[in-house]
Design an enzyme around this catalytic site. Structure first.
Site, short mmCIF file in Angstrom:
data_model
loop_
_atom_site.label_atom_id
_atom_site.label_comp_id
_atom_site.label_asym_id
_atom_site.label_seq_id
_atom_site.Cartn_x
_atom_site.Cartn_y
_atom_site.Cartn_z
N CYS A 209 -60.71 -18.47 -28.87
CA CYS A 209 -60.78 -19.52 -27.86
C CYS A 209 -62.26 -19.84 -27.53
CB CYS A 209 -59.96 -19.15 -26.64
SG CYS A 209 -59.50 -20.57 -25.64
N HIS B 64 -54.66 -18.62 -29.00
CA HIS B 64 -54.56 -17.21 -28.62
C HIS B 64 -53.54 -16.47 -29.49
CE1 HIS B 64 -56.83 -17.14 -24.71
NE2 HIS B 64 -56.79 -18.44 -24.99
N GLU C 262 -52.89 -13.37 -29.39
CA GLU C 262 -52.28 -12.28 -28.62
C GLU C 262 -51.13 -12.76 -27.73
OE1 GLU C 262 -55.24 -14.07 -25.80
OE2 GLU C 262 -55.09 -13.78 -27.95
#
Length: 192
Positions: free
Chosen positions: A76, A170, A172
């Site tokens: 990001c 992202h 995750e």
């Protein structure tokens, strides 16, 4: 060891948990990162964070110093920082995407998206983007590996020669369906 430079983002520890599947992870605030700590890690990761790359001169300095010396990954804000340090412009995008799942088109021949389908869904949390026109200033070894087909925004890159990898989204997040697989591909590419 993977060293995760923290830019005080709420996603940093989620990213730490994802990276811990692959190696020991040390999280350090970017202002506390010493040259010795960075030298001792296998991979340097730049976390997400608020603001723009210009707000983090210490991280840009670390990037400049360790490019070609250490495999690096940007997530990001980290993605934006890495391309900004290479000469790309970061601008406000027309549509803010915070907590939004979007479909992106990926280059399945890239190391990042090896064994991935040509379109995947990812989690986006950003109001800034890398300006497409400024991509022409990047080194020829830096390749854009995914884009938003609707907004034509670059969403990932890789530079296999210098072992630099970046994701605007992202991995995750639970909204990124292939996040673990993508990170595994990147970690393997960094350590080859």
């Amino acid at each position: 060891m993977i060293l995760l430079l923290d830019h005080q983002d709420s996603f940093t520890h989620n990213l730490e948990h994802l990276l811990a599947q692959f190696d020991e992870v040390l999280v350090i605030d970017r202002k506390d990162a010493s040259i010795d700590k960075i030298k001792s890690c296998k991979i340097l990761v730049f976390s997400p964070g608020p603001g723009s790359p210009e707000d983090y001169p210490e991280s840009i300095e670390i990037l400049s110093h360790f490019t070609n010396r250490k495999p690096m990954i940007g997530i990001c804000l980290g993605f934006q920082m890495m391309l900004f340090a290479e000469g790309a412009n970061v601008v406000r995008q027309k549509q803010v995407l915070h907590g939004v799942e979007t479909e992106i088109e990926v280059n399945t021949r890239s190391r990042t998206y090896k064994e991935c389908p040509p379109t995947i869904k990812v989690a986006r949390y950003h109001s800034l983007q890398v300006d497409n026109q400024s991509l022409l200033s990047l080194p020829t070894s830096t390749k854009i590996t995914s884009t938003d087909p609707i907004r034509q925004v670059p969403l990932s890159f890789e530079d296999n020669k210098r072992k630099l990898f970046g994701l605007q989204y992202h991995p995750e997040s639970f909204l990124t369906i292939n996040g673990n697989h993508i990170m595994q591909n990147i970690i393997h590419a960094c350590l080859d």
